[in-house]
Design a protein around this motif. Structure first.
Motif, PDB file in Angstrom:
ATOM      1  N   ILE A 159     -10.742  43.926 -65.742  1.00 53.47           N
ATOM      2  CA  ILE A 159     -10.617  44.522 -67.386  1.00 53.47           C
ATOM      3  C   ILE A 159     -11.649  43.431 -68.111  1.00 53.47           C
ATOM      4  O   ILE A 159     -11.708  43.716 -69.582  1.00 53.47           O
ATOM      5  CB  ILE A 159      -8.783  43.887 -67.671  1.00 53.47           C
ATOM      6  N   ASP A 160     -11.776  42.003 -67.896  1.00 54.54           N
ATOM      7  CA  ASP A 160     -12.240  41.156 -68.909  1.00 54.54           C
ATOM      8  C   ASP A 160     -13.150  40.290 -68.528  1.00 54.54           C
ATOM      9  O   ASP A 160     -12.741  39.404 -67.281  1.00 54.54           O
ATOM     10  CB  ASP A 160     -11.708  40.961 -69.797  1.00 54.54           C
ATOM     11  N   GLY A 161     -14.680  39.902 -68.318  1.00 51.59           N
ATOM     12  CA  GLY A 161     -15.245  38.852 -68.009  1.00 51.59           C
ATOM     13  C   GLY A 161     -14.798  37.542 -67.836  1.00 51.59           C
ATOM     14  O   GLY A 161     -14.993  36.495 -67.155  1.00 51.59           O
ATOM     15  N   ARG A 162     -13.739  37.461 -69.075  1.00 49.65           N
ATOM     16  CA  ARG A 162     -13.033  35.770 -69.561  1.00 49.65           C
ATOM     17  C   ARG A 162     -12.305  35.223 -67.738  1.00 49.65           C
ATOM     18  O   ARG A 162     -11.393  34.604 -67.921  1.00 49.65           O
ATOM     19  CB  ARG A 162     -12.509  35.853 -70.726  1.00 49.65           C
ATOM     20  N   VAL A 163     -11.307  36.603 -67.832  1.00 50.52           N
ATOM     21  CA  VAL A 163     -10.338  36.904 -66.442  1.00 50.52           C
ATOM     22  C   VAL A 163     -11.227  35.242 -65.332  1.00 50.52           C
ATOM     23  O   VAL A 163     -10.444  34.650 -65.322  1.00 50.52           O
ATOM     24  CB  VAL A 163      -9.718  37.491 -66.271  1.00 50.52           C
ATOM     25  N   ARG A 164     -12.288  36.263 -64.705  1.00 48.51           N
ATOM     26  CA  ARG A 164     -13.026  35.791 -64.324  1.00 48.51           C
ATOM     27  C   ARG A 164     -13.633  33.963 -64.182  1.00 48.51           C
ATOM     28  O   ARG A 164     -13.712  33.405 -63.407  1.00 48.51           O
ATOM     29  CB  ARG A 164     -14.427  36.502 -63.853  1.00 48.51           C
ATOM     30  N   GLY A 165     -13.792  34.100 -65.850  1.00 46.74           N
ATOM     31  CA  GLY A 165     -14.336  32.816 -66.060  1.00 46.74           C
ATOM     32  C   GLY A 165     -13.791  31.767 -65.564  1.00 46.74           C
ATOM     33  O   GLY A 165     -13.922  30.463 -65.740  1.00 46.74           O
ATOM     34  N   MET A 166     -12.357  32.169 -66.866  1.00 46.75           N
ATOM     35  CA  MET A 166     -11.734  31.220 -66.617  1.00 46.75           C
ATOM     36  C   MET A 166     -10.556  30.061 -64.795  1.00 46.75           C
ATOM     37  O   MET A 166     -10.998  29.631 -65.304  1.00 46.75           O
ATOM     38  CB  MET A 166     -10.386  31.500 -67.218  1.00 46.75           C
ATOM     39  N   ALA A 167     -10.578  31.609 -64.064  1.00 47.58           N
ATOM     40  CA  ALA A 167     -10.435  31.308 -63.095  1.00 47.58           C
ATOM     41  C   ALA A 167     -11.239  30.698 -62.369  1.00 47.58           C
ATOM     42  O   ALA A 167     -10.988  29.716 -61.959  1.00 47.58           O
ATOM     43  CB  ALA A 167      -9.862  32.683 -62.215  1.00 47.58           C
ATOM     44  N   TYR A 168     -12.795  30.642 -62.852  1.00 41.28           N
ATOM     45  CA  TYR A 168     -13.629  29.677 -61.933  1.00 41.28           C
ATOM     46  C   TYR A 168     -13.866  28.611 -62.255  1.00 41.28           C
ATOM     47  O   TYR A 168     -13.536  27.561 -61.932  1.00 41.28           O
ATOM     48  CB  TYR A 168     -15.102  30.481 -61.536  1.00 41.28           C
TER      49      TYR A 168
END
Ligand code: ATP
Ligand code: MG
Length: 368
Positions: A159-168
């Motif tokens: 849904i949003d690149g910030r989801v992966r960014g935060m999780a990593y």
């Protein structure tokens, strides 16, 4: 110490943005990541079928779950796989612990290293290292909920690149700080990712994520305005319960562009979101009374959960599994490990505030 001003916060957030831009490209996996893992999966699948682990020539398929399939995987991650009978109507006569022991024997004979059979675990599992690549692997013998929660996490990631960014960033931070080891009484990666999802649903304004499980009920469906309620299926390890596996899958419903547009209405940067994340879990969560629940996109009162024995009103972090709603993903966190995890959230949050006040790089938070 005085609270940093808005301008000072802006300084720290931008420094965190820069740090993310530096570290994320090293954390995201290469093309080869998936190719290499698919080769291992195929080899192990062939090995288990050759050894006829389901008996009577029944074929099995190995399916990948966890971080090798949920879009939150980094290079060093283990390869989580699950046995599924090849013909769906074909239920094996063997119990899951029996299949588990046979999987262990087959892998041992094929030269796998460090084979550990855990046939009495809630989800029977065999751990081993692939002899050709050295990759740490595990095969669980009946784990449909893990396959489904992998699909759910994957849908959120898109849904949003910030989801992966935060999780990593959070997964890496937790590993470096030594608080990502369920066997040691700290939280699993899965638990941290659920905390990130719940945060993105409830704290940023406007929210970046919806609850895909709620949307499944709410999203208009022109083809079927009178949809039946979502189906409940028997719980795979507990006959006294059932579970609902439905969620709104943007890939299947063509709603991804809409969900991305809605997420994009929030313009907060990764750095700002990380600062808010640490502050939220350090100071703002009412751990004694509330359950982190990405299923609902709001926190749930512990006192209102049906199985009160699973949700004691103690000051420990509690996370509702999105599908097993009676199951606390954070149940391994007991005093004093709860305190340890909480203190790490506080440490990160303070470092960011100090960096803002003194205008120095909050490098200690993302010092990879
Ligand atoms: P890593 O990259 O650290 O291996 P991961 O995404 O594979 O992270 P794990 O915590 O290893 O996460 O979990 C793998 C999968 O196992 C998860 O996707 C989830 O399906 C399942 N799982 C792990 N821990 C739990 C738990 N406490 N409760 C329920 N399911 C879990
Ligand atoms: Mg894993």
């Amino acid at each position: 110490t005085h609270q940093p001003s808005a301008q000072q916060h802006g300084f720290a957030w931008r420094a965190l943005d820069d740090a993310c831009a530096r570290v994320l490209p090293q954390l995201f996996p290469s093309e080869n990541f998936f190719k290499r893992r698919e080769e291992v999966r195929r080899r192990v699948e062939a090995c288990l079928n050759n050894a006829d682990v389901l008996g009577n020539g029944r074929r099995l398929v190995l399916r990948v779950f966890g971080s090798s399939a949920n879009l939150f995987g980094a290079e060093g991650a283990d390869l989580d796989m699950c046995v599924v009978p090849a013909a769906s109507e074909e239920d094996t006569e063997l119990s899951s612990p029996e299949v588990c022991r046979r999987v262990g024997e087959a892998l041992e004979s094929a030269g796998a290293k460090n084979v550990q059979v855990r046939d009495t675990a809630r989800v029977p599992i065999v751990l081993f290292a692939d002899p050709q690549t050295g990759l740490d692997c595990d095969v669980s013998t009946h784990n449909p909920l893990a396959l489904r929660n992998t699909e759910l996490l994957r849908a959120y990631a898109k849904i949003d690149g910030r989801v992966r960014g935060m999780a990593y960033v959070i997964k890496k931070w937790a590993k470096i700080r030594g608080i990502n080891s369920p066997s040691d009484g700290t939280l699993s990666s899965y638990g941290y990712i659920l905390c990130v999802l719940a945060f993105l649903q409830t704290v940023p304004n406007p929210p970046i994520l919806p609850s895909l499980q709620r949307l499944d009920l709410d999203w208009p469906n022109p083809k079927n305005p009178d949809r039946p309620p979502p189906e409940r299926v028997p719980h795979p390890f507990d006959a006294s319960r059932d579970v609902c596996l439905s969620f709104h899958d943007p890939d299947k419903t063509g709603s991804l562009a809409d969900l991305r547009e809605i997420a994009g209405r929030n313009r907060q940067s990764l750095g700002e979101l990380l600062a808010l994340f640490f502050r939220h879990y350090a100071w703002d969560v009412d751990y004694r009374n509330l359950v982190v629940a990405p299923r609902t996109a709001c926190v749930l009162p512990k006192a209102n959960k049906a199985e009160l024995d699973c949700w004691p009103q103690n000051p420990h972090l509690a996370i509702e599994d999105p599908f097993e709603t009676h199951y606390d993903v954070a149940h391994v966190l007991k005093y004093p490990k709860h305190q340890l995890v909480r203190k790490e959230f506080m440490r990160a949050s303070k470092l960011i505030d100090d960096a803002a006040a003194q205008r120095v790089d909050p490098d200690l938070v993302l010092d990879y």
